[in-house]
Design an enzyme around this catalytic site. Structure first.
Site, PDB file in Angstrom:
ATOM      1  N   LYS A  21       0.832  -1.210   0.000  1.00  0.00           N
ATOM      2  CA  LYS A  21       0.000   0.000   0.000  1.00  0.00           C
ATOM      3  C   LYS A  21       0.864   1.256   0.000  1.00  0.00           C
ATOM      4  O   LYS A  21       0.637   2.183  -0.775  1.00  0.00           O
ATOM      5  CB  LYS A  21      -0.907  -0.050   1.237  1.00  0.00           C
ATOM      6  CG  LYS A  21      -1.861   1.117   1.374  1.00  0.00           C
ATOM      7  CD  LYS A  21      -3.110   0.726   2.139  1.00  0.00           C
ATOM      8  CE  LYS A  21      -2.892   0.534   3.622  1.00  0.00           C
ATOM      9  NZ  LYS A  21      -2.786   1.801   4.373  1.00  0.00           N
ATOM     10  N   ARG A  26       2.919   5.995  -3.226  1.00  0.00           N
ATOM     11  CA  ARG A  26       4.080   6.807  -3.632  1.00  0.00           C
ATOM     12  C   ARG A  26       4.319   6.724  -5.134  1.00  0.00           C
ATOM     13  O   ARG A  26       4.707   7.709  -5.769  1.00  0.00           O
ATOM     14  CB  ARG A  26       5.312   6.353  -2.843  1.00  0.00           C
ATOM     15  CG  ARG A  26       5.254   6.833  -1.368  1.00  0.00           C
ATOM     16  CD  ARG A  26       6.138   5.985  -0.483  1.00  0.00           C
ATOM     17  NE  ARG A  26       6.259   6.488   0.881  1.00  0.00           N
ATOM     18  CZ  ARG A  26       5.376   6.295   1.865  1.00  0.00           C
ATOM     19  NH1 ARG A  26       4.243   5.629   1.626  1.00  0.00           N
ATOM     20  NH2 ARG A  26       5.576   6.780   3.073  1.00  0.00           N
ATOM     21  N   ARG A 122      -8.667  12.283  12.353  1.00  0.00           N
ATOM     22  CA  ARG A 122      -7.245  11.994  12.615  1.00  0.00           C
ATOM     23  C   ARG A 122      -6.394  13.268  12.643  1.00  0.00           C
ATOM     24  O   ARG A 122      -6.684  14.221  11.928  1.00  0.00           O
ATOM     25  CB  ARG A 122      -6.738  10.972  11.579  1.00  0.00           C
ATOM     26  CG  ARG A 122      -7.454   9.642  11.779  1.00  0.00           C
ATOM     27  CD  ARG A 122      -6.980   8.580  10.861  1.00  0.00           C
ATOM     28  NE  ARG A 122      -5.598   8.226  11.117  1.00  0.00           N
ATOM     29  CZ  ARG A 122      -4.885   7.421  10.326  1.00  0.00           C
ATOM     30  NH1 ARG A 122      -5.444   6.907   9.247  1.00  0.00           N
ATOM     31  NH2 ARG A 122      -3.638   7.130  10.624  1.00  0.00           N
ATOM     32  N   ASP A 315       2.226  -1.088  11.786  1.00  0.00           N
ATOM     33  CA  ASP A 315       0.884  -1.511  11.367  1.00  0.00           C
ATOM     34  C   ASP A 315       0.552  -2.947  11.775  1.00  0.00           C
ATOM     35  O   ASP A 315      -0.567  -3.407  11.550  1.00  0.00           O
ATOM     36  CB  ASP A 315       0.746  -1.383   9.844  1.00  0.00           C
ATOM     37  CG  ASP A 315       0.689   0.078   9.416  1.00  0.00           C
ATOM     38  OD1 ASP A 315       0.356   0.933  10.261  1.00  0.00           O
ATOM     39  OD2 ASP A 315       0.992   0.358   8.246  1.00  0.00           O
ATOM     40  N   ARG A 346      -6.313   1.614  18.061  1.00  0.00           N
ATOM     41  CA  ARG A 346      -6.086   0.170  17.887  1.00  0.00           C
ATOM     42  C   ARG A 346      -5.772  -0.543  19.193  1.00  0.00           C
ATOM     43  O   ARG A 346      -6.025  -1.747  19.307  1.00  0.00           O
ATOM     44  CB  ARG A 346      -4.969  -0.066  16.854  1.00  0.00           C
ATOM     45  CG  ARG A 346      -5.444   0.255  15.456  1.00  0.00           C
ATOM     46  CD  ARG A 346      -4.410  -0.034  14.392  1.00  0.00           C
ATOM     47  NE  ARG A 346      -5.051   0.073  13.077  1.00  0.00           N
ATOM     48  CZ  ARG A 346      -4.398   0.206  11.935  1.00  0.00           C
ATOM     49  NH1 ARG A 346      -3.078   0.240  11.917  1.00  0.00           N
ATOM     50  NH2 ARG A 346      -5.067   0.291  10.801  1.00  0.00           N
TER      51      ARG A 346
HETATM   52  C1  S3P Z   1       2.620   4.824   6.307  1.00  0.00           C
HETATM   53  C2  S3P Z   1       3.166   5.204   7.512  1.00  0.00           C
HETATM   54  C3  S3P Z   1       2.636   4.759   8.810  1.00  0.00           C
HETATM   55  C4  S3P Z   1       1.706   3.567   8.654  1.00  0.00           C
HETATM   56  C5  S3P Z   1       0.739   3.731   7.519  1.00  0.00           C
HETATM   57  C6  S3P Z   1       1.477   3.901   6.215  1.00  0.00           C
HETATM   58  C7  S3P Z   1       3.210   5.344   5.061  1.00  0.00           C
HETATM   59  O1  S3P Z   1       1.889   5.818   9.387  1.00  0.00           O
HETATM   60  O2  S3P Z   1       1.003   3.359   9.856  1.00  0.00           O
HETATM   61  O3  S3P Z   1      -0.123   2.624   7.407  1.00  0.00           O
HETATM   62  O4  S3P Z   1       2.892   4.821   3.978  1.00  0.00           O
HETATM   63  O5  S3P Z   1       4.015   6.285   5.135  1.00  0.00           O
HETATM   64  P1  S3P Z   1       2.582   6.931  10.346  1.00  0.00           P
HETATM   65  O6  S3P Z   1       3.459   7.764   9.505  1.00  0.00           O
HETATM   66  O7  S3P Z   1       1.419   7.694  10.918  1.00  0.00           O
HETATM   67  O8  S3P Z   1       3.320   6.138  11.378  1.00  0.00           O
END
Ligand code: S3P
Length: 437
Positions: A21, A26, A122, A315, A346
């Site tokens: 993901k 990106r 959020r 995650d 969570r």
């Molecule tokens: C992600 C960073 C993480 C992760 C999210 C994906 C990313 O979040 O929990 O599922 O793709 O940069 P945080 O930057 O809030 O830790």
């Protein structure tokens, strides 16, 4: 929609999981502002990434999708994006919202970023603060939460920023804005986080330096289109890994999974609990390390989870809570306060769900202590959070009785085909659309 989970026997299998993901988001964003056509394969056609796809198209980028997992992106260059005719709806995705805020801060036009009910709750102050220091103007309608109004036409300046929290999303938002800033943008992070942005920028010809923990880039660098082969998502593979570990006598192989060391903490944590997990055929897929993951059923033991691994497994804590509940003895998690501001709280959601299934959990401010036991049947809530839904479904598959997991539609944000993948290894998790009762 809910899951109806019938206790079942997981058997040996080879299970393919969908694309990563983080890397898929990106690829869309960076491919869009690159020069030339970027070809992406292994793309995650989950709702979160599809929201980013729709946003980039709304910004005028021609993106063809020859198949569900392939994208052909006609990059428009750093300044080729067009003002959107409507608000950019980023659905459930914190990654899309925070990275897009960085990208939109550098544009000549204004934009509005919005999301669903979960995303609208959020915290965005964490990106608004550094981006504002760079000269961006971002207004939040409600106390630091989305929708965000991002003003265009402002010249950004490079800054140095020490991130107060370990967050790849915040880091990436700053780096994306840094592409549009005068001078150099640099940052430090309190713990190492996933470095997919740095790697992909590097493969597109942008010089990103990481020296003694200080990450920096000079503004104005052009991105060159490239080919992106997206590895399978370790965060999704984690569910398959745990299902295999909890089975009796099964051996499961998951091919070509991203095992970037800034992401692979879940493997270290499970191995420290006694898991038999082996990485085979390690290689580089572009800039990203991948391997086939072979897992054999194992007896797991509790213990103290190393807080130094938290940002490398951020995650995977919902699924690690299930591992702890199935392990013998007591498992202590600390330093995971960030979990309280994910798609749901969570720590609270998993503690509640596991307790309803008969597990003893002591919740703390930044963690939990979980006592291993036997899962019973019952009805549990996902709180609309994909990873909670899948983690509790996994608990249900080794429970003594039937488990219902409510409100599971969000699973499609990250792991479309979750039930099919689970079924291919013998786990009986059925999506049911009718109303309960
Ligand atoms: C992600 C960073 C993480 C992760 C999210 C994906 C990313 O979040 O929990 O599922 O793709 O940069 P945080 O930057 O809030 O830790």
């Amino acid at each position: 929609m809910h899951f109806e989970v019938t206790p079942s026997r997981v058997h040996s299998a080879s299970v393919v999981v969908p694309g990563d993901k983080s890397i898929s988001h990106r690829a869309l964003m960076l491919g869009s502002i690159a020069e030339g056509r970027s070809e992406v394969s292994g793309f995650l056609a989950g709702e979160d990434c599809l929201a980013t796809l729709a946003a980039m198209r709304e910004l005028g980028v021609d993106i063809q999708q020859p198949s569900a997992t392939e994208m052909s992106i006609e990059g428009v260059g750093l300044y080729g994006l067009k003002a959107p005719a409507r608000d950019l709806d980023l659905g459930n995705s914190g990654t899309a919202m925070r990275l897009m805020a960085g990208l939109m801060s550098g544009q000549r036009f204004s934009s509005v970023l919005k999301g669903d009910a979960s995303l609208s709750g959020r915290p965005m102050g964490r990106i608004i603060t550094p981006l504002t220091k760079m000269g961006a103007a971002i207004e939040s309608e409600c106390d630091g939460t989305p929708p965000l109004q991002v003003s265009g036409g402002l010249q950004l300046s490079g800054i140095h920023y020490d991130l107060p929290m370990a967050s790849a999303q915040v880091k990436s938002a700053i780096l994306l804005a840094g592409l549009y800033a005068d001078g150099t943008t640099s940052l430090t992070e309190p713990a190492i986080t996933r470095d997919h942005t740095e790697r992909m920028l590097g493969s597109m010809g942008v010089a990103v330096a990481t020296v003694s923990g200080r990450i920096s880039l000079a503004g104005g660098q052009k991105l060159q289109a490239c080919t992106v082969k997206v590895p399978a998502d370790l965060s999704s593979a984690a569910f398959v890994i745990l299902a295999a570990l909890l089975a009796e006598n099964a051996e499961v192989c998951i091919p070509s999974v991203g095992v970037n060391p800034t992401r692979s903490g879940v493997i270290d944590i499970l191995q420290s609990m006694g898991a038999d997990i082996v990485l085979e055929n390690p290689q580089l897929l572009g800039e990203e390390p991948v391997a086939d993951i072979r897992v054999r059923s194992s007896r797991l033991n509790g213990g103290i989870v190393d807080p130094n691994l938290v940002s490398l497994a951020i995650d995977e804590f919902p699924v690690l809570f299930v591992a702890a509940a199935a392990a013998s003895g007591r498992t202590e998690f600390s330093g995971i306060g960030e979990l309280r501001v994910k798609e749901s709280d969570r720590i609270a959601a998993m503690s509640e769900g596991l307790r309803l299934l008969g597990i003893t959990v002591d919740e703390t401010a930044d963690g939990a202590v979980i006592y291993g036991g036997q899962f019973g049947g019952g009805t549990v809530q996902s709180h609309g959070d994909h990873r909670i839904a899948m983690s509790l479904a996994l608990a249900g598959s080794v429970a003594s009785d039937r488990v219902i997991v409510e409100d599971v539609a969000a699973v499609d944000t990250s792991f479309p085909g979750f039930c099919e993948s689970m079924y291919s290894m013998g786990a009986d998790i059925r999506p049911v659309s009718e109303k309960l009762g």
